[in-house]
Design an enzyme around this catalytic site. Structure first.
Site, PDB file in Angstrom:
ATOM      1  N   LYS B  52       0.835  -1.197   0.000  1.00 41.21           N
ATOM      2  CA  LYS B  52       0.000   0.000   0.000  1.00 41.21           C
ATOM      3  C   LYS B  52       0.877   1.258   0.000  1.00 41.21           C
ATOM      4  O   LYS B  52       0.617   2.209  -0.748  1.00 41.21           O
ATOM      5  CB  LYS B  52      -0.951  -0.011   1.208  1.00 41.21           C
ATOM      6  N   GLN B  96      -4.210  -1.628   9.653  1.00 42.86           N
ATOM      7  CA  GLN B  96      -4.123  -2.966   9.059  1.00 42.86           C
ATOM      8  C   GLN B  96      -4.677  -4.005  10.040  1.00 42.86           C
ATOM      9  O   GLN B  96      -4.270  -4.059  11.192  1.00 42.86           O
ATOM     10  CB  GLN B  96      -2.660  -3.280   8.697  1.00 42.86           C
ATOM     11  N   ASP B 119     -10.694   2.553   4.068  1.00 42.50           N
ATOM     12  CA  ASP B 119     -10.965   1.115   3.939  1.00 42.50           C
ATOM     13  C   ASP B 119     -12.467   0.841   3.815  1.00 42.50           C
ATOM     14  O   ASP B 119     -12.867  -0.265   3.448  1.00 42.50           O
ATOM     15  CB  ASP B 119     -10.428   0.359   5.169  1.00 42.50           C
TER      16      ASP B 119
END
Lengths: 291, 291
Positions: B52, B96, B119
């Site tokens: 990412k 994460q 997200d």
């Protein structure tokens, strides 16, 4: 053929709720309190709100009906909601929809505190529903799951078809039925206006939930032998022979489908009553979270 | 048989994004900025976050990787997120997953500002997705819709089957495909571990999306002639002959299904790349909302 009688089921739920209210009173506590806002004087909205207020009284809840003229500004309405959010004596808030065109329904819904959102329309509560967290489910699909539980309808592993993808009925119903709950774990197909082979899809459903608003649309040829049919369609159909000049009709051609289905929830006497039961249960949940 | 190549599509999207970034720079503006939080040192998480961060650099975004040891308290982590929420130079925040057991993932997700939730895991954003309002869609299903759009896959009126009901893939994918969008309007069936007649259901799908995590499970007998197959299964399978000791496998037995399907998204080279494209697009959206 079993009739999924919303009257029997909702009376059972109301009885349970009124017993809880009695126990609060016996312990010197205040009772649950619903605030309902009605803007303007749309005939159907008047009836719906009156039924909600009456049902609160039946189970011993306090309710406050707040009326505004249909020229209330959006800002004034939002401020009124903010005040109710801050009022610790109010557990649940509902704003009867539809609203006049100059007021954004989304803004109104997002202004209601998610903790008092007993209609379950706030996107935060929708998201919690989708994600399987504790929340307020919208009253109509919530009521339908209670009806299915009351009549011991087995859902796990069944093929369910939901016709309609509205935010207040079809979509949340499809989420509830496919979620990992006692009244879920169905394989769910969601159909809508772009669905091509509707008849074929419906005729494979063990559980058929219809929220189209097309009176009498569902005939026996669209229903599997022994299927559970939940009719969430509520349409006012003009009828001069009726006292009010109209009758309430569901999506299901009851007499025809009754020859084939295993169970049907009737209209009237099904979803309408269960919607109010869902609202009362949500108001109790809000009260318990708030106390 | 068309390969829905995630590399070509994601490069196209990255190219578009980097051109936008260049125009911001040319106008003297700052560039989009993603903050990524990594707790502990799980191998897969390290790889995902590194990818990412690298992808941000490729399109000219700024990124900040913030690392914590796996004994960070929940409160410390929540406070760190609150600081990022308040930092006007940060557009997007991702934490994460998975997190250590002593930290509530839900609390962490609900603490991220919905405006920076690139997200798309915050329930408020899930709810907006369900209700059809502007939002951040979770990166994987969002990336899949971009892949389908890029390759001009027609969705309206098609029968889509989604296998898996997780909050990050199956559920939002079923909502996107059945919603009223250019990449939606499918009749969608959502399947899961309780589905009984999976093979039969899959073999009727015009569009089959599989997010099971069962390598090679989907064979040609489960696929309709000419179907579009989107493989969202990503499993590490031990393989001593591979440089890293494992290979990434999808749910689809590619060679077998390729004999029958009209199109397949490969694994690797499909969903993984599109997930990152989804994240980058969401970060751009957050930046534009923030500026």
């Amino acid at each position: 053929m079993l009739v999924l009688d919303g009257k029997i089921c909702s009376q059972h739920i109301k009885h349970e709720l009124s017993q809880k209210v009695e126990s609060f009173k016996a312990n010197g506590k205040r009772v649950p309190h619903l605030a309902a806002i009605l803007v303007g004087n749309n005939g159907a909205s008047e009836t719906y709100v009156a039924n909600k207020v009456k049902s609160c009284a039946e189970v011993g809840y306090q309710s406050t009906l707040i009326r505004y003229k249909d020229d209330i500004s959006e800002l004034e309405l939002l401020q009124a909601i903010e005040e109710l959010n801050l009022n610790t004596e109010i557990d649940g808030i509902l704003v009867q929809l539809p609203l006049p065109n100059h007021i954004s329904e989304l803004k109104v819904i997002e202004t209601i505190s998610p903790k008092k959102d007993v209609d379950g329309f706030h996107p935060l509560n929708s998201g919690r529903l989708v994600q399987g967290h504790p929340t307020f489910a919208p009253a109509t699909p919530y009521g339908m799951t209670m009806l299915m539980e009351y009549f011991n309808i087995e859902t796990k592993g069944k093929n369910a078809v939901v016709i309609g993808r509205s935010n207040i009925v079809g979509r949340p119903m499809s989420i509830l039925l496919s979620g990992n709950h006692t009244y879920g774990n169905c394989t769910v197909t969601i159909c809508h206006s772009h669905t091509k082979n509707l008849e074929e899809i419906c005729s494979q459903a063990d559980i058929l939930v219809t929220a189209m608003g097309k009176p009498g649309f569902i005939k026996s040829n669209m229903v599997k032998e022994g299927a559970i049919v939940i009719d969430v369609g509520i349409t006012r159909v003009d009828d001069e022979t009726a006292a009010r000049g109209y009758r309430i009709k569901g999506d299901v051609d009851f007499d025809d489908v009754a020859t084939k289905a295993g169970a049907i929830s009737p209209v009237p006497g099904g979803v309408g009553l269960m919607t109010i039961a869902g609202l009362l249960k949500n108001t109790m949940k809000a009260y318990l979270n708030n106390n």
